[in-house]
Design a protein around this motif. Structure first.
Motif, PDB file in Angstrom:
ATOM      1  N   ARG A 104      -9.584-113.707 -68.357  1.00  0.00           N
ATOM      2  CA  ARG A 104     -10.125-112.366 -68.133  1.00  0.00           C
ATOM      3  C   ARG A 104     -11.580-112.232 -68.577  1.00  0.00           C
ATOM      4  NH1 ARG A 104      -5.388-109.133 -70.949  1.00  0.00           N
ATOM      5  NH2 ARG A 104      -5.709-110.884 -72.364  1.00  0.00           N
ATOM      6  N   ASN A 135     -10.383-109.163 -58.925  1.00  0.00           N
ATOM      7  CA  ASN A 135      -9.549-107.977 -59.094  1.00  0.00           C
ATOM      8  C   ASN A 135     -10.156-106.762 -58.411  1.00  0.00           C
ATOM      9  OD1 ASN A 135      -7.123-108.507 -60.739  1.00  0.00           O
ATOM     10  ND2 ASN A 135      -8.627-109.361 -62.129  1.00  0.00           N
ATOM     11  N   THR A 190      -5.479-102.894 -61.592  1.00  0.00           N
ATOM     12  CA  THR A 190      -5.335-104.346 -61.519  1.00  0.00           C
ATOM     13  C   THR A 190      -5.608-104.890 -62.922  1.00  0.00           C
ATOM     14  OG1 THR A 190      -7.674-104.825 -61.080  1.00  0.00           O
ATOM     15  CG2 THR A 190      -6.268-104.370 -59.138  1.00  0.00           C
ATOM     16  N   ALA A 215      -9.347-106.925 -54.797  1.00  0.00           N
ATOM     17  CA  ALA A 215      -7.927-107.105 -54.460  1.00  0.00           C
ATOM     18  C   ALA A 215      -7.457-106.045 -53.462  1.00  0.00           C
ATOM     19  CB  ALA A 215      -7.083-107.022 -55.736  1.00  0.00           C
ATOM     20  N   ASN A 259      -9.337-100.014 -58.108  1.00  0.00           N
ATOM     21  CA  ASN A 259      -8.862-101.309 -58.586  1.00  0.00           C
ATOM     22  C   ASN A 259      -9.248-101.589 -60.027  1.00  0.00           C
ATOM     23  OD1 ASN A 259      -7.379-102.002 -56.395  1.00  0.00           O
ATOM     24  ND2 ASN A 259      -8.874-103.398 -55.517  1.00  0.00           N
TER      25      ASN A 259
END
Length: 93
Positions: free
Chosen positions: A49, A58, A32, A61, A28
């Motif tokens: 971010r 993230n 992501t 995820a 990920n």
């Protein structure tokens, strides 16, 4: 020191890193929005971010194939099996 990462989906050196990941968070981190492209820097002070909650979400995820987009939920072992097949199909193109 400056580290440059590339998303090379073919070189043998990156097959292990990007196509056949060692852990769910590792996969990920490249697939992501956790991975922030160099062209996006410098990030604005209010860019979401920058927030650790955004980055952690993230990493946690659900998984999706980088090539075909098939969803695997949180089933990492199934994703890895699928990635092996996708990689062979990709090489054959």
């Amino acid at each position: 020191p400056l580290t440059v990462l590339i998303r090379d989906m073919y070189a043998k050196a990156t097959i292990h890193l990007l196509l056949l990941p060692r852990s769910p968070a590792h996969y990920n981190s490249f697939h992501t929005p956790f991975f922030i492209p160099l062209v996006d820097y410098p990030l604005a002070e209010d860019d979401v971010r920058r927030q650790s909650s955004f980055q952690n979400a993230n990493l946690d995820a659900e998984f999706g194939c980088w090539r075909c987009g098939e969803a695997f939920g949180r089933k990492f072992s199934e994703l890895k099996k699928h990635l092996e097949i996708e990689f062979q199909l990709w090489k054959a193109e």
